[in-house]
Design a protein around this motif. Structure first.
Motif, PDB file in Angstrom:
ATOM      1  N   TYR A   1       0.804  -1.244  -0.022  1.00 49.87           N
ATOM      2  CA  TYR A   1       0.043  -0.149  -0.146  1.00 49.87           C
ATOM      3  C   TYR A   1       0.818   1.291   0.064  1.00 49.87           C
ATOM      4  CZ  TYR A   1      -4.271  -2.775   0.648  1.00 49.87           C
ATOM      5  OH  TYR A   1      -5.253  -3.793   0.251  1.00 49.87           O
ATOM      6  N   PHE A   2       2.188   1.185   0.546  1.00 45.34           N
ATOM      7  CA  PHE A   2       2.920   2.280   0.245  1.00 45.34           C
ATOM      8  C   PHE A   2       4.266   2.130  -0.565  1.00 45.34           C
ATOM      9  CE2 PHE A   2       4.890   0.062   3.807  1.00 45.34           C
ATOM     10  CZ  PHE A   2       6.140   0.134   3.691  1.00 45.34           C
ATOM     11  N   LEU A   3       4.630   1.041  -0.839  1.00 41.91           N
ATOM     12  CA  LEU A   3       5.698   0.585  -1.599  1.00 41.91           C
ATOM     13  C   LEU A   3       5.525   1.226  -3.107  1.00 41.91           C
ATOM     14  CD1 LEU A   3       7.342  -2.764  -0.141  1.00 41.91           C
ATOM     15  CD2 LEU A   3       8.325  -0.626  -0.469  1.00 41.91           C
ATOM     16  N   ARG A   4       4.392   0.897  -3.816  1.00 40.84           N
ATOM     17  CA  ARG A   4       4.037   1.517  -4.911  1.00 40.84           C
ATOM     18  C   ARG A   4       4.358   3.020  -5.106  1.00 40.84           C
ATOM     19  NH1 ARG A   4      -1.452   0.298  -3.788  1.00 40.84           N
ATOM     20  NH2 ARG A   4      -2.401   2.409  -3.621  1.00 40.84           N
ATOM     21  N   HIS A   5       4.352   3.679  -4.122  1.00 43.52           N
ATOM     22  CA  HIS A   5       4.544   5.291  -4.095  1.00 43.52           C
ATOM     23  C   HIS A   5       6.126   5.648  -4.391  1.00 43.52           C
ATOM     24  CE1 HIS A   5       0.281   6.175  -3.375  1.00 43.52           C
ATOM     25  NE2 HIS A   5       0.294   5.500  -2.384  1.00 43.52           N
ATOM     26  N   ILE A   6       6.879   4.688  -4.045  1.00 44.31           N
ATOM     27  CA  ILE A   6       8.159   4.972  -4.072  1.00 44.31           C
ATOM     28  C   ILE A   6       8.560   4.970  -5.582  1.00 44.31           C
ATOM     29  CG2 ILE A   6      10.592   4.120  -3.328  1.00 44.31           C
ATOM     30  CD1 ILE A   6       9.131   3.379  -0.708  1.00 44.31           C
ATOM     31  N   GLU A   7       7.903   4.049  -6.253  1.00 48.87           N
ATOM     32  CA  GLU A   7       8.231   3.966  -7.767  1.00 48.87           C
ATOM     33  C   GLU A   7       8.532   5.138  -8.701  1.00 48.87           C
ATOM     34  OE1 GLU A   7       7.085  -0.438  -9.406  1.00 48.87           O
ATOM     35  OE2 GLU A   7       5.365   0.688  -8.199  1.00 48.87           O
TER      36      GLU A   7
ATOM     37  N   LEU B   1      13.228  -2.805  -0.763  1.00 49.64           N
ATOM     38  CA  LEU B   1      12.914  -2.150  -1.845  1.00 49.64           C
ATOM     39  C   LEU B   1      13.317  -2.954  -3.062  1.00 49.64           C
ATOM     40  CD1 LEU B   1      14.185   1.421  -1.375  1.00 49.64           C
ATOM     41  CD2 LEU B   1      11.713   0.399  -0.983  1.00 49.64           C
ATOM     42  N   LYS B   2      14.611  -3.664  -2.889  1.00 53.31           N
ATOM     43  CA  LYS B   2      15.060  -4.663  -4.120  1.00 53.31           C
ATOM     44  C   LYS B   2      14.146  -5.687  -4.122  1.00 53.31           C
ATOM     45  CE  LYS B   2      18.835  -7.681  -5.142  1.00 53.31           C
ATOM     46  NZ  LYS B   2      20.117  -8.094  -4.630  1.00 53.31           N
ATOM     47  N   ASN B   3      13.421  -6.274  -3.001  1.00 53.42           N
ATOM     48  CA  ASN B   3      12.626  -7.430  -3.164  1.00 53.42           C
ATOM     49  C   ASN B   3      11.150  -6.999  -3.691  1.00 53.42           C
ATOM     50  OD1 ASN B   3      14.386  -8.811  -1.763  1.00 53.42           O
ATOM     51  ND2 ASN B   3      13.375  -8.907   0.256  1.00 53.42           N
ATOM     52  N   TYR B   4      10.798  -5.687  -3.567  1.00 52.45           N
ATOM     53  CA  TYR B   4       9.581  -4.935  -4.115  1.00 52.45           C
ATOM     54  C   TYR B   4       9.847  -4.996  -5.620  1.00 52.45           C
ATOM     55  CZ  TYR B   4       5.546  -2.457  -4.973  1.00 52.45           C
ATOM     56  OH  TYR B   4       4.432  -1.596  -5.829  1.00 52.45           O
ATOM     57  N   ASN B   5      10.796  -4.320  -5.770  1.00 50.22           N
ATOM     58  CA  ASN B   5      11.110  -3.984  -7.355  1.00 50.22           C
ATOM     59  C   ASN B   5      12.701  -3.540  -7.492  1.00 50.22           C
ATOM     60  OD1 ASN B   5      11.163  -2.931 -10.053  1.00 50.22           O
ATOM     61  ND2 ASN B   5       9.533  -1.419  -9.825  1.00 50.22           N
ATOM     62  N   PRO B   6      13.274  -4.501  -8.378  1.00 47.53           N
ATOM     63  CA  PRO B   6      14.862  -4.437  -8.345  1.00 47.53           C
ATOM     64  C   PRO B   6      15.245  -3.106  -9.174  1.00 47.53           C
ATOM     65  CG  PRO B   6      14.389  -6.604  -8.703  1.00 47.53           C
ATOM     66  CD  PRO B   6      12.979  -5.848  -8.751  1.00 47.53           C
ATOM     67  N   GLU B   7      14.211  -2.482  -9.848  1.00 50.01           N
ATOM     68  CA  GLU B   7      14.522  -1.090 -10.543  1.00 50.01           C
ATOM     69  C   GLU B   7      14.640  -0.044  -9.528  1.00 50.01           C
ATOM     70  OE1 GLU B   7      11.712  -0.744 -13.738  1.00 50.01           O
ATOM     71  OE2 GLU B   7      12.182  -2.528 -14.733  1.00 50.01           O
ATOM     72  N   LEU B   8      14.001  -0.039  -8.408  1.00 48.27           N
ATOM     73  CA  LEU B   8      14.116   0.777  -7.405  1.00 48.27           C
ATOM     74  C   LEU B   8      15.792   1.254  -6.937  1.00 48.27           C
ATOM     75  CD1 LEU B   8      11.228   0.365  -5.032  1.00 48.27           C
ATOM     76  CD2 LEU B   8      11.319   2.174  -6.732  1.00 48.27           C
TER      77      LEU B   8
END
Length: 333
Positions: free
Chosen positions: A233-239, A266-273
């Motif tokens: 719910y919040f990690l997507r905002h960091i993208e 962050l890496k586990n959620y989306n390595p592109e971050l």
């Protein structure tokens, strides 16, 4: 903006209008007994269109109305008169909105520019009137096309906050306090974890009337990428953030380890971050004397290697101008 007013995830039902029927009218006029077919075309059904609006920061306006239907096209009439097109429905959304099909989860589009318009469902085409079907062997066709029905769809709107700088840190790291000092935002601040439940945005004023946008993202905990705590719910905002500002308090047991845990989530959620620019701010520096700060500086420099870091204190405003200078430099490299 209060937390209750920050809505970043809604499901809505949209339906476009039906196309109008074509007319089967035959021209009749005094002294013109066999005027032939003159039925007009039906109007097209209305579209449902998403439009980007830079003045919106939330999906709150979809909270109480979630069904939207465009107008139907009118039927054709005599004298080859076409029916009016159905009224289009415009749904204005904040920049950074991702549109998904609610059934399949497929990403349909993203709205990232002010004024950007995207059709989410198209209105049905109007049917052609009988004058289109006149031939040498059938000079009085008594049929016309029906209009094509509109479409219906369930969509999910997800807002990914568009900000230049995103604050990343554990609960109670001082993110909301920093945002309140650097900007005119008034986030909820209290001495317990997860005080911030929704992202807060603020505009940081810089030199010569320049500015940039900073977002306070709710605190990360270990396992957040798997959905623990506030999870996705919040990690997507960091993208959407250009720079990730990691905030780690000076009274942390191990600054470097805390940074690595945050980075790993962050890496586990989306390595592109990890491709984004990063800066570490060690907050609550007012708790340190010069000797302790120098000792910590050497230790952090050895552990973090290439990652830039700085010491700040939101309470005493120590190092805040240097922080803004560094962030501005990263944003405008």
């Amino acid at each position: 903006m209060t937390e209750g007013n920050f809505v970043d995830y809604v499901k809505v039902h949209v339906a476009s209008g039906n196309g109008g029927k074509g007319s089967t009218h035959l021209h009749r006029e005094k002294y013109v007994p066999k005027g032939g077919p003159d039925g007009g075309d039906g109007g097209r059904g209305g579209h449902v269109i998403l439009k980007g609006n830079e003045s919106l920061w939330t999906l709150l306006h979809f909270k109480f109305k979630r069904h939207f239907k465009a107008g139907h096209g009118e039927h054709g009439s005599k004298n080859r008169s076409s029916g009016a097109d159905g009224a289009d429905v415009y749904l204005e959304v904040p920049l950074g909105t991702v549109v998904k099909d609610s059934l399949t989860g497929e990403v349909l589009m993203e709205i990232t520019e002010n004024g950007q318009e995207e059709k989410i469902v198209e209105g049905g085409m109007g049917g052609r009137g009988n004058w289109h079907f006149k031939t040498s062997t059938n000079q009085t066709p008594r049929y016309a096309q029906p209009g094509i029905p509109g479409q219906e769809r369930d969509i999910t709107l997800e807002l990914k906050v568009l900000a230049d700088v995103g604050l990343v840190g554990f609960p109670n790291a001082g993110k909301s306090t920093l945002l309140s000092v650097l900007t005119s935002a008034k986030p909820k601040i209290a001495d317990y974890p997860f005080t911030t439940l929704k992202p807060n945005l603020g505009i940081v004023k810089y030199r010569e009337f320049k500015s940039f946008v900073m977002a306070d993202i709710p605190g990360i905990i270990e396992g957040a990428a798997e959905g623990k705590g506030l999870g996705h719910y919040f990690l997507r905002h960091i993208e959407r953030n250009s720079i990730l500002l990691f905030l780690i308090p000076a009274d942390s047991t191990d600054v470097s380890q805390e940074y690595m845990i945050l980075l790993n989530e962050l890496k586990n959620y989306n390595p592109e971050l990890l491709d984004k620019d990063r800066l570490v701010a060690i907050s609550k520096a007012d708790l340190l004397d010069e000797e302790l700060m120098e000792e910590m500086r050497k230790e952090v420099k050895k552990d973090l290697k290439e990652v830039p870091f700085t010491f700040i204190s939101s309470v005493s405003q120590f190092g805040l101008q240097q922080l803004k200078d560094t962030l501005w430099g990263l944003l405008n490299e």
